[in-house]
Motif scaffolding. Structure first.
Motif, PDB file in Angstrom:
ATOM      1  N   ILE A  19     -28.913  20.040  32.590  1.00 11.57           N
ATOM      2  CA  ILE A  19     -30.345  20.295  32.537  1.00 11.57           C
ATOM      3  C   ILE A  19     -30.570  20.944  31.180  1.00 11.57           C
ATOM      4  O   ILE A  19     -30.258  22.114  30.972  1.00 11.57           O
ATOM      5  N   ILE A  20     -31.045  20.162  30.238  1.00 10.47           N
ATOM      6  CA  ILE A  20     -31.131  20.485  28.809  1.00 10.47           C
ATOM      7  C   ILE A  20     -29.725  20.710  28.260  1.00 10.47           C
ATOM      8  O   ILE A  20     -29.056  19.767  27.876  1.00 10.47           O
ATOM      9  N   ASP A  21     -29.240  21.961  28.246  1.00 15.49           N
ATOM     10  CA  ASP A  21     -27.937  22.242  27.655  1.00 15.49           C
ATOM     11  C   ASP A  21     -26.982  22.952  28.613  1.00 15.49           C
ATOM     12  O   ASP A  21     -25.936  23.451  28.205  1.00 15.49           O
ATOM     13  N   THR A  22     -27.356  22.990  29.894  1.00 15.55           N
ATOM     14  CA  THR A  22     -26.562  23.719  30.880  1.00 15.55           C
ATOM     15  C   THR A  22     -26.206  22.812  32.047  1.00 15.55           C
ATOM     16  O   THR A  22     -27.104  22.224  32.658  1.00 15.55           O
ATOM     17  N   PRO A  23     -24.926  22.652  32.364  1.00 19.32           N
ATOM     18  CA  PRO A  23     -24.548  21.803  33.492  1.00 19.32           C
ATOM     19  C   PRO A  23     -25.207  22.271  34.787  1.00 19.32           C
ATOM     20  O   PRO A  23     -25.357  23.479  35.029  1.00 19.32           O
ATOM     21  N   THR A  24     -25.566  21.309  35.617  1.00 16.12           N
ATOM     22  CA  THR A  24     -26.234  21.621  36.882  1.00 16.12           C
ATOM     23  C   THR A  24     -25.462  22.654  37.687  1.00 16.12           C
ATOM     24  O   THR A  24     -26.029  23.617  38.208  1.00 16.12           O
ATOM     25  N   ILE A  25     -24.145  22.492  37.788  1.00 17.49           N
ATOM     26  CA  ILE A  25     -23.371  23.375  38.646  1.00 17.49           C
ATOM     27  C   ILE A  25     -23.343  24.804  38.119  1.00 17.49           C
ATOM     28  O   ILE A  25     -23.137  25.755  38.878  1.00 17.49           O
ATOM     29  N   GLN A  26     -23.582  24.997  36.829  1.00 15.71           N
ATOM     30  CA  GLN A  26     -23.623  26.361  36.304  1.00 15.71           C
ATOM     31  C   GLN A  26     -24.811  27.126  36.871  1.00 15.71           C
ATOM     32  O   GLN A  26     -24.709  28.324  37.146  1.00 15.71           O
ATOM     33  N   TYR A  27     -25.939  26.441  37.048  1.00 14.06           N
ATOM     34  CA  TYR A  27     -27.092  27.089  37.689  1.00 14.06           C
ATOM     35  C   TYR A  27     -26.745  27.494  39.120  1.00 14.06           C
ATOM     36  O   TYR A  27     -27.165  28.559  39.592  1.00 14.06           O
ATOM     37  N   VAL A  28     -25.987  26.650  39.805  1.00  9.69           N
ATOM     38  CA  VAL A  28     -25.633  26.929  41.193  1.00  9.69           C
ATOM     39  C   VAL A  28     -24.693  28.131  41.269  1.00  9.69           C
ATOM     40  O   VAL A  28     -24.890  29.043  42.083  1.00  9.69           O
ATOM     41  N   VAL A  29     -23.688  28.157  40.407  1.00  6.51           N
ATOM     42  CA  VAL A  29     -22.763  29.292  40.369  1.00  6.51           C
ATOM     43  C   VAL A  29     -23.513  30.571  40.008  1.00  6.51           C
ATOM     44  O   VAL A  29     -23.278  31.638  40.599  1.00  6.51           O
ATOM     45  N   GLN A  30     -24.438  30.477  39.064  1.00  4.74           N
ATOM     46  CA  GLN A  30     -25.202  31.655  38.653  1.00  4.74           C
ATOM     47  C   GLN A  30     -26.014  32.209  39.815  1.00  4.74           C
ATOM     48  O   GLN A  30     -26.123  33.429  39.989  1.00  4.74           O
ATOM     49  N   GLU A  31     -26.589  31.316  40.625  1.00  5.86           N
ATOM     50  CA  GLU A  31     -27.345  31.778  41.801  1.00  5.86           C
ATOM     51  C   GLU A  31     -26.449  32.563  42.746  1.00  5.86           C
ATOM     52  O   GLU A  31     -26.845  33.618  43.273  1.00  5.86           O
ATOM     53  N   ALA A  32     -25.242  32.059  42.972  1.00  2.74           N
ATOM     54  CA  ALA A  32     -24.312  32.771  43.844  1.00  2.74           C
ATOM     55  C   ALA A  32     -23.970  34.143  43.275  1.00  2.74           C
ATOM     56  O   ALA A  32     -23.986  35.152  43.994  1.00  2.74           O
ATOM     57  N   VAL A  33     -23.684  34.201  41.991  1.00  4.10           N
ATOM     58  CA  VAL A  33     -23.342  35.466  41.341  1.00  4.10           C
ATOM     59  C   VAL A  33     -24.512  36.444  41.413  1.00  4.10           C
ATOM     60  O   VAL A  33     -24.336  37.631  41.716  1.00  4.10           O
ATOM     61  N   ASP A  34     -25.714  35.945  41.153  1.00  6.92           N
ATOM     62  CA  ASP A  34     -26.905  36.793  41.198  1.00  6.92           C
ATOM     63  C   ASP A  34     -27.191  37.299  42.607  1.00  6.92           C
ATOM     64  O   ASP A  34     -27.959  38.254  42.783  1.00  6.92           O
ATOM     65  N   SER A  35     -26.589  36.662  43.605  1.00 13.79           N
ATOM     66  CA  SER A  35     -26.766  37.067  45.001  1.00 13.79           C
ATOM     67  C   SER A  35     -25.663  38.007  45.480  1.00 13.79           C
ATOM     68  O   SER A  35     -25.585  38.313  46.670  1.00 13.79           O
TER      69      SER A  35
ATOM     70  N   GLU B 205     -20.703  33.000  15.246  1.00 16.86           N
ATOM     71  CA  GLU B 205     -21.623  32.612  16.326  1.00 16.86           C
ATOM     72  C   GLU B 205     -21.390  33.562  17.509  1.00 16.86           C
ATOM     73  O   GLU B 205     -20.888  33.179  18.560  1.00 16.86           O
ATOM     74  N   GLU B 206     -21.779  34.830  17.305  1.00 17.26           N
ATOM     75  CA  GLU B 206     -21.445  35.865  18.272  1.00 17.26           C
ATOM     76  C   GLU B 206     -22.133  35.651  19.620  1.00 17.26           C
ATOM     77  O   GLU B 206     -21.527  35.852  20.679  1.00 17.26           O
ATOM     78  N   THR B 207     -23.399  35.231  19.599  1.00 19.70           N
ATOM     79  CA  THR B 207     -24.128  35.027  20.851  1.00 19.70           C
ATOM     80  C   THR B 207     -23.485  33.937  21.687  1.00 19.70           C
ATOM     81  O   THR B 207     -23.251  34.104  22.889  1.00 19.70           O
ATOM     82  N   MET B 208     -23.152  32.822  21.061  1.00 18.17           N
ATOM     83  CA  MET B 208     -22.529  31.730  21.787  1.00 18.17           C
ATOM     84  C   MET B 208     -21.106  32.088  22.222  1.00 18.17           C
ATOM     85  O   MET B 208     -20.659  31.702  23.300  1.00 18.17           O
ATOM     86  N   TYR B 209     -20.405  32.857  21.390  1.00 18.20           N
ATOM     87  CA  TYR B 209     -19.061  33.308  21.756  1.00 18.20           C
ATOM     88  C   TYR B 209     -19.115  34.137  23.040  1.00 18.20           C
ATOM     89  O   TYR B 209     -18.319  33.932  23.967  1.00 18.20           O
ATOM     90  N   LYS B 210     -20.061  35.058  23.113  1.00 14.94           N
ATOM     91  CA  LYS B 210     -20.187  35.893  24.301  1.00 14.94           C
ATOM     92  C   LYS B 210     -20.544  35.057  25.527  1.00 14.94           C
ATOM     93  O   LYS B 210     -20.073  35.333  26.642  1.00 14.94           O
ATOM     94  N   GLU B 211     -21.373  34.028  25.335  1.00 17.06           N
ATOM     95  CA  GLU B 211     -21.737  33.165  26.455  1.00 17.06           C
ATOM     96  C   GLU B 211     -20.527  32.388  26.959  1.00 17.06           C
ATOM     97  O   GLU B 211     -20.337  32.227  28.173  1.00 17.06           O
ATOM     98  N   MET B 212     -19.694  31.906  26.050  1.00 13.60           N
ATOM     99  CA  MET B 212     -18.503  31.183  26.476  1.00 13.60           C
ATOM    100  C   MET B 212     -17.535  32.090  27.227  1.00 13.60           C
ATOM    101  O   MET B 212     -16.915  31.685  28.208  1.00 13.60           O
ATOM    102  N   ARG B 213     -17.411  33.335  26.793  1.00  9.50           N
ATOM    103  CA  ARG B 213     -16.560  34.284  27.505  1.00  9.50           C
ATOM    104  C   ARG B 213     -17.145  34.603  28.878  1.00  9.50           C
ATOM    105  O   ARG B 213     -16.412  34.727  29.869  1.00  9.50           O
TER     106      ARG B 213
ATOM    107  N   SER C  85     -16.294  32.222  31.825  1.00 12.24           N
ATOM    108  CA  SER C  85     -14.980  32.343  32.451  1.00 12.24           C
ATOM    109  C   SER C  85     -14.830  33.627  33.249  1.00 12.24           C
ATOM    110  O   SER C  85     -13.812  33.826  33.926  1.00 12.24           O
ATOM    111  N   GLU C  86     -15.844  34.494  33.180  1.00 12.58           N
ATOM    112  CA  GLU C  86     -15.759  35.789  33.850  1.00 12.58           C
ATOM    113  C   GLU C  86     -16.870  35.997  34.867  1.00 12.58           C
ATOM    114  O   GLU C  86     -17.050  37.099  35.382  1.00 12.58           O
ATOM    115  N   MET C  87     -17.624  34.931  35.183  1.00 10.38           N
ATOM    116  CA  MET C  87     -18.778  35.059  36.077  1.00 10.38           C
ATOM    117  C   MET C  87     -18.386  35.543  37.464  1.00 10.38           C
ATOM    118  O   MET C  87     -19.083  36.341  38.090  1.00 10.38           O
ATOM    119  N   ALA C  88     -17.268  35.021  37.966  1.00  6.69           N
ATOM    120  CA  ALA C  88     -16.807  35.355  39.317  1.00  6.69           C
ATOM    121  C   ALA C  88     -15.357  34.900  39.437  1.00  6.69           C
ATOM    122  O   ALA C  88     -14.796  34.308  38.509  1.00  6.69           O
TER     123      ALA C  88
END
Length: 293
Positions: free
Chosen positions: A30-46, A81-89, A92-95
């Protein structure tokens, strides 16, 4: 407390061929983020800490996405590219994310059965890997709040047009409040004239461990597969099951038209795209209308 989640993501994605011939449909962006990343993020946010993703053959890209990529991280650091570096890290550490393969596609109920050893005797959330829900309060959190009140299985539902109920799993029962219903039936893709309501299962669940006994007792149903809806109908004979009308908008990434609509709507929510993209869409519409008068 609900601290574990299961994300089924083993389907073939045939409706998106040829794009899904060599990549999972859950990785379609979805634009630049895989669909499943949104799903994982919802779980983490919960508040979910452990996530089990049920995959299948050819789904290795999902595991790769949530793994570390040392070469990429190094290259981003070298380019400042510090912002993108932090996002990539962060990815791998979301859950604590685990993977198990469903070797044969036998339905959603069979996929859930693969989580038996992971969830044990705990209640757990289920989030379908090809369904994104945009909401202020994560829908999984909404369901967890209701589970904590009733200590029973809770299913997310949404209202659909009456003439489209045969596309969904549909619930029926007795309303407890404006958004909560105690269920007495669930039917997978009922005929319009026999549907108990127009409340469709919306791809999010909180399940108790008793679901596994019901899955054991559930024969193959529609499409000769083990349907989770059928197992939950069996569950009604042993415990109460509730539904919650979700607060949020569900995006089904399982078909091409909805996938296109989702990308447009999400682009209009992004500050860097909203203005120029809206202008472009308006120009496209004007051109289309003038050419089709």
């Amino acid at each position: 407390m609900v601290k574990k989640a299961v994300i089924p993501a083993a389907g073939f994605g045939t409706r998106f061929l040829p794009a899904t011939k060599a990549q999972p449909k859950e990785m379609l962006p979805i634009i630049d983020t895989p669909t499943i990343q949104y799903v994982v993020q919802e779980a983490v946010d919960s508040g979910i800490e452990d996530i089990l993703i049920i995959t299948g053959k050819g789904k290795g890209a999902i595991a790769d996405h949530f793994d570390r990529s040392f070469e990429l991280e190094q290259r981003l650091q070298e380019k400042n590219e510090e912002t993108m570096y932090k996002e990539m890290r962060r990815l791998s550490e979301m859950a604590n994310i685990y993977f198990i393969r469903q070797k044969e596609i036998n339905g959603l109920g069979d996929a859930i059965n693969h989580a038996r050893n992971h969830t044990g005797d705990e209640p757990f959330a289920v989030l379908l890997g090809d369904t994104v829900i945009d909401s202020i309060i994560p829908v999984t959190q909404q369901l967890i709040d209701i589970y904590q009140q009733y200590q029973a299985t809770v299913i997310a539902v949404e209202t659909v047009p009456h003439d489209k109920v045969n596309r969904y799993g549909i619930v029926g029962g007795q309303s407890i409040s404006d958004s909560i219903m105690e269920l007495n039936t669930l039917i997978e893709k009922p005929a319009v004239e026999t549907a108990p309501s127009n409340l469709a299962i919306a791809g999010r669940y909180i399940l108790t461990p008793e679901i596994y006994r019901s899955l054991d007792a559930t024969p193959k149903g529609k499409n000769n597969e083990i349907q989770l809806t059928d197992a939950m109908l069996h569950l009604l004979s042993t415990e109460k099951v509730y539904s919650c009308s979700i607060e949020g908008k569900r995006y089904d990434i399982g078909n091409k038209l909805d996938f296109l609509k989702t990308n447009v709507e999400f682009a209009l929510k992004r500050k860097e795209f909203a203005g120029p993209f809206l202008k472009y869409l308006q120009e496209i519409v004007r051109t289309y209308e003038s050419q089709n008068k």
